[in-house]
Design an enzyme around this catalytic site. Sequence first.
Site, PDB file in Angstrom:
ATOM      1  N   ARG A 151       0.846  -1.200   0.000  1.00 11.46           N
ATOM      2  CA  ARG A 151       0.000   0.000   0.000  1.00 11.46           C
ATOM      3  C   ARG A 151       0.886   1.258   0.000  1.00 11.46           C
ATOM      4  NH1 ARG A 151      -2.003  -1.434   5.940  1.00 11.46           N
ATOM      5  NH2 ARG A 151      -0.421  -0.366   7.161  1.00 11.46           N
ATOM      6  N   GLU A 160       2.605   3.041   1.753  1.00 12.28           N
ATOM      7  CA  GLU A 160       3.307   3.173   3.028  1.00 12.28           C
ATOM      8  C   GLU A 160       4.739   2.654   2.837  1.00 12.28           C
ATOM      9  OE1 GLU A 160       1.951   3.258   7.605  1.00 12.28           O
ATOM     10  OE2 GLU A 160       0.715   2.232   6.175  1.00 12.28           O
ATOM     11  N   GLU A 209      -1.208  -8.403   8.608  1.00 15.45           N
ATOM     12  CA  GLU A 209      -1.090  -7.287   9.550  1.00 15.45           C
ATOM     13  C   GLU A 209      -2.017  -7.469  10.754  1.00 15.45           C
ATOM     14  OE1 GLU A 209      -2.347  -3.583   7.795  1.00 15.45           O
ATOM     15  OE2 GLU A 209      -1.266  -2.412   9.305  1.00 15.45           O
ATOM     16  N   HIS A 255       2.820  -8.384   6.390  1.00 12.85           N
ATOM     17  CA  HIS A 255       3.260  -7.536   7.501  1.00 12.85           C
ATOM     18  C   HIS A 255       3.927  -8.479   8.502  1.00 12.85           C
ATOM     19  CE1 HIS A 255       1.706  -3.378   7.688  1.00 12.85           C
ATOM     20  NE2 HIS A 255       2.007  -3.376   8.983  1.00 12.85           N
TER      21      HIS A 255
HETATM   22  C1  BGC Z   1       1.987   0.513   9.895  1.00 12.45           C
HETATM   23  C2  BGC Z   1       2.384  -0.263  11.093  1.00 12.45           C
HETATM   24  C3  BGC Z   1       3.004   0.712  12.036  1.00 12.45           C
HETATM   25  C4  BGC Z   1       1.866   1.574  12.449  1.00 12.45           C
HETATM   26  C5  BGC Z   1       2.110   2.484  13.584  1.00 12.45           C
HETATM   27  C6  BGC Z   1       0.903   1.450  10.314  1.00 12.45           C
HETATM   28  O1  BGC Z   1       0.352   2.171   9.303  1.00 12.45           O
HETATM   29  O2  BGC Z   1       1.642  -0.277   8.826  1.00 12.45           O
HETATM   30  O3  BGC Z   1       2.840  -1.486  10.957  1.00 12.45           O
HETATM   31  O4  BGC Z   1       3.790   0.213  13.020  1.00 12.45           O
HETATM   32  O5  BGC Z   1       1.292   2.245  11.377  1.00 12.45           O
HETATM   33  O6  BGC Z   1       1.280   2.094  14.505  1.00 12.45           O
END
Ligand code: BGC
Length: 903
Positions: A480, A482, A754, A775
């Site tokens: 995604r 990120e 995740e 994840h």
């Molecule tokens: C990520 C996590 C990260 C978190 C912070 C998310 O968007 O994918 O794995 O640690 O944000 O809480």
Amino acid sequence: MNKFPAVLLLMFFSTPLFSQTVVKNLLCENLVNPIGIDVPNPRLSWQLVGDQRNLVQAAYQIRVKNDALKQVWLSNKILSSQSVYVPYLGGSLLSGKKYYWEVKVWDNYGKESAWSEPASWDMGLLYQGDWKAKWIRAGYEEDSIMRPSPMFRKQFSTTKKIKSARAYITSHGLYEAFINGRRVGDSYFTPGWTSYNKRLQYQVYDVTPLILQGNNVVGAVLGSGWYRGNLVFVGKKNSYGRHLDLLLQLEITYTDGSSQFVVTDESWRSSTGSILYSEIYHGEINDARLEKTGWLTTPYNDTLWSTVHVHELPKRHLVATTNEPVKKHEKFLAQRIFKTPKDELVVDFGQNLVGFVQLKVSGKAGDTIKIYHAEVLDKAGNFYTENLRAARQENIYILKGDSVETFEPRFTFQGFRYARVVGFPGELKPENISAVALYSDLKQTGIFTTSNFLINRLQQNIQWSQKGNFLDIPTDCPQRDERLGWTGDAQVFARTAAFNMNVQNFFTKWLKDLAADQTSSGSIPHVIPNVLGENDAGSTGWADAGVIIPWTMYINYGDTNILRQQYSSMKSWIDYMQKNSTGQLWNKGFHFGDWLFYRPNDDLEGRAAITDKYLISQCFFAYSTQLMIKTAEVLGKTGDVRTYSELLTKIKEAFLKEYTTASGRLISGTQTAYVLALHFDMLPEGLRDQAAARLVQNIKDYNNHLTTGFLGTPYLCHVLSRFGYNEIAFNLLLQETYPSWLYPVKMGATTIWERWDGQKPDSTFQNPAMNSFNHYAYGAIGDWMYRVIGGISTYDSFPGYKKIKIMPHIGGNFTSATTTYQTNYGLISTNWSTKGGKLQFDVHIPANTTAVIYIPAPDIESVTESNKVLSDLQELKVVRKEGSYVVIETGSGKYSFSSRYPN
Ligand code: BGC
């Protein structure tokens, strides 16, 4: 140096007929024959290989020669068993030069090995002045919306016989370089991702075979990458700068000793080609009709190309590359090509992976193929991309009309198992499409397989999530919008990661960026490299990565350098927490807490899964301080040991006062609260057993399910094992209903999700705003599987497996487990199986280490090793019977134990 146990000293005096000890696997700075080392005293490591038991190194000698084979260092014969990270202590090493080294050893049987096969390392450019190249930028006006990939070229000729040639390259953005049409190296996403404006890596390549005598051309293509591409959220770009630049220096050495430099400067030409658009999140558009045919060979007319701009950009932050580059790995063929209910053409590669799709196609010029990527199909069997959020993950290829064309993108990667193909000319057949996995080229070090195929799939899923998210930095997810270096995720997974692959250099590099991006107040950002704001920092369990990961690497690899390298960063973080505490109670600021813990809809019984965030922060404050004390002890900083020990006492007192009742009940009665309090020794001894019992009760209240989030999960089973609840730990591991590790496996997952319920039992999905199917955080159970089921661990006082603890746990429904782990000293393996009331337990211990082996057995007499009773074996010492184990001490060798085992 390490003292030899008495049993090994004995062996000095007997010399049985065994083959000679051989020295192998020579590494410099943990790499095989590295090119581009920029430390003044590179550290050398080797392994002893020999077939006798209890083999240890008694002494070593190293010799180093330069390029002209002139000796530059001959160490004394050093009486030491040290065989890893031995620093080079000869004269100054010169920029860009090659050095050869050999080592010989004397073992504890009095035998001397031959000199090893020579290994080598090449120095990088040690001084700024060594860079003769200038930063260049394309000279044409860029289309600032699409930002097509710039291409650079330069023709040059060589006149004499070539001895060697090296290319030193870096860029703002990503680069791919070519010499005479051949790709320089086989790495991807170079120069890697660092905190670019503070530390920019360059790579060094041996390009001797690419240079021709006569006319040559060197060229490079750049991509926006992390430097200026879309990062973090929609519309955010230019994190490090707006422009792409190239810095390239070629040094050709001739056989007559002279050399020639070809460097980026005003004489280069620039243009664009077929890559019209390239973004990590969104994919690439490649119009093959726009290829500049022949631009990487000579002769070629580049008079219509633009000139380049030379820029006086900084070079002081250029650093050699510490970690292994990203490379291509497994290739997946189409398992199934099918039409979905929505009538879309989809290919299933059978594995959720990170990399890209390769196409082989014939068609007309202008035919346009679009490839979309998804991790999962929805309940109806349709292609599902909602969880990618704004990331388009779309590659477009426009054919030029050749007979057969091949396509793969260059500066982007996708997270996917399924590809949707639109516009393929003719029928899409399996031979037209494949998927390639891309990840950091880390050595695979661990194998864990058992009699339970679901657990084996879980282990594979953990490894695949590691592969997919170890793409130059440790990321949260790879698909995604990120794909960032979230510190918390890396922290919880680091120890598991170190079992699966050799992650030492990978984390050494990332931790340098962590220190570089630490805020002036000592806080540690949520993501490293930090592309969020300066204030996005300091969350408990996330920021603690700055202390926990260096310590984890030290334990795994025994490398004190990592502690030295990170020491002031570690201290700053502890000091930050202290400054932000009141009476040593750290209860301020923003915290993610026990991220993504199980949130039941039906929690009406007074059970609890929600953990107070400040209770968590107090636990991590203590844990990091504890590791700081241990670090200071290792580095001999006694003042700091004292200061932080006093601090730790106060932190724990504050914890007890604020978060526990007199009888030891915690104000949050959750699994995570009890797990952290117990794992970090927050409670006095007298209150621990009752706390463990409450933890077990909570698990039972949830019908033998876990409810932990990111922070509690890694330690849950360890705490249960430590307090005598192994069977509960096994039950949790083997639980198949949600929330559990096996629930996703049963749902067909090929990576770690995740969320515990990324896809619900009715096959609908969790909230697409936060639902990655790749994840690694919950994969942190891998550490427990290796250490507890496989039974392989090391001692803090002999880190890096110099002294090995072997203690397998037999439980659950397992009838066998095979665990192997490649350490710096060589292979450790354990292999146990139970059958007909008997246990077979095979162990391998590498040379130059010692081991304490716990053999599951009811009594000493029932244990045999290769059909001999233990008392007949001089080379191992039976220490004691402890619980359900017989404990022995020994050294290297293969051991085959049998014992009675009731089952
Ligand atoms: C990520 C996590 C990260 C978190 C912070 C998310 O968007 O994918 O794995 O640690 O944000 O809480």
